[in-house]
Design a protein around this motif. Structure first.
Motif, PDB file in Angstrom:
ATOM      1  N   SER A  43       0.826  -1.200   0.000  1.00 48.94           N
ATOM      2  CA  SER A  43       0.000   0.000   0.000  1.00 48.94           C
ATOM      3  C   SER A  43       0.869   1.262   0.000  1.00 48.94           C
ATOM      4  N   PRO A  44       0.500   2.242  -0.808  1.00 45.10           N
ATOM      5  CA  PRO A  44       1.264   3.496  -0.827  1.00 45.10           C
ATOM      6  C   PRO A  44       0.769   4.531   0.185  1.00 45.10           C
ATOM      7  N   ASP A  50       4.420  12.237  -3.864  1.00 43.26           N
ATOM      8  CA  ASP A  50       4.770  12.020  -5.271  1.00 43.26           C
ATOM      9  C   ASP A  50       4.821  10.538  -5.614  1.00 43.26           C
ATOM     10  N   GLN A  51       5.155   9.675  -4.637  1.00 45.56           N
ATOM     11  CA  GLN A  51       5.118   8.234  -4.885  1.00 45.56           C
ATOM     12  C   GLN A  51       3.682   7.749  -5.006  1.00 45.56           C
ATOM     13  N   GLN A  52       2.781   8.307  -4.205  1.00 52.54           N
ATOM     14  CA  GLN A  52       1.366   7.944  -4.315  1.00 52.54           C
ATOM     15  C   GLN A  52       0.826   8.347  -5.681  1.00 52.54           C
ATOM     16  N   LEU A  60      -2.508   1.860 -11.035  1.00 45.42           N
ATOM     17  CA  LEU A  60      -2.672   0.863  -9.978  1.00 45.42           C
ATOM     18  C   LEU A  60      -3.483   1.476  -8.849  1.00 45.42           C
ATOM     19  N   THR A  61      -4.579   0.811  -8.484  1.00 46.97           N
ATOM     20  CA  THR A  61      -5.466   1.373  -7.472  1.00 46.97           C
ATOM     21  C   THR A  61      -5.493   0.545  -6.192  1.00 46.97           C
ATOM     22  N   LYS A  62      -5.633  -0.753  -6.316  1.00 45.28           N
ATOM     23  CA  LYS A  62      -5.733  -1.615  -5.149  1.00 45.28           C
ATOM     24  C   LYS A  62      -4.570  -2.602  -5.139  1.00 45.28           C
ATOM     25  N   LEU A  85       7.137  -0.832  -3.884  1.00 46.80           N
ATOM     26  CA  LEU A  85       5.698  -1.081  -3.794  1.00 46.80           C
ATOM     27  C   LEU A  85       5.186  -2.020  -4.878  1.00 46.80           C
ATOM     28  N   VAL A  86       5.959  -2.244  -5.930  1.00 39.49           N
ATOM     29  CA  VAL A  86       5.466  -2.985  -7.088  1.00 39.49           C
ATOM     30  C   VAL A  86       6.397  -4.139  -7.431  1.00 39.49           C
TER      31      VAL A  86
END
Length: 92
Positions: A43-44, A50-52, A60-62, A85-86
């Motif tokens: 989760s961001p 800026d990363q969010q 990417l949402t969920k 995060l990815v």
């Protein structure tokens, strides 16, 4: 070229020129044949703003949502910014 600043003689250096040859049909973010699959695994929420926004711009949402993008320099830069995060896989 020299110049005097605050009683000191200072040599001015010219900035290097970084001009690429721009040929007809040259596109720096040209769409390639390769595709990559980007999946959000963390989760961001607690990340920088800026990363969010980068995660949102990647589509990417969920958590466990994924998006298939063309493999180019712009997308690679975005992935590098949120690499914690990815996950990334190559798609054939």
């Amino acid at each position: 070229m020299t110049r005097e600043m605050n009683g000191h003689i200072v040599k001015e250096a010219k900035a290097p020129l970084y001009k690429q040859k721009v040929e007809k049909g040259f596109h720096p973010y040209e769409l390639g044949d390769k595709k990559i699959k980007v999946t959000l695994v963390k989760s961001p929420i607690a990340c920088l703003k800026d990363q969010q926004q980068t995660v949102k711009a990647l589509g990417l949402t969920k958590i466990r949502s994924f998006k298939i993008h063309n493999d180019n320099a712009a997308i690679r830069g975005m992935i590098f910014k949120v690499k914690h995060l990815v996950t990334v896989e190559e798609v054939e």
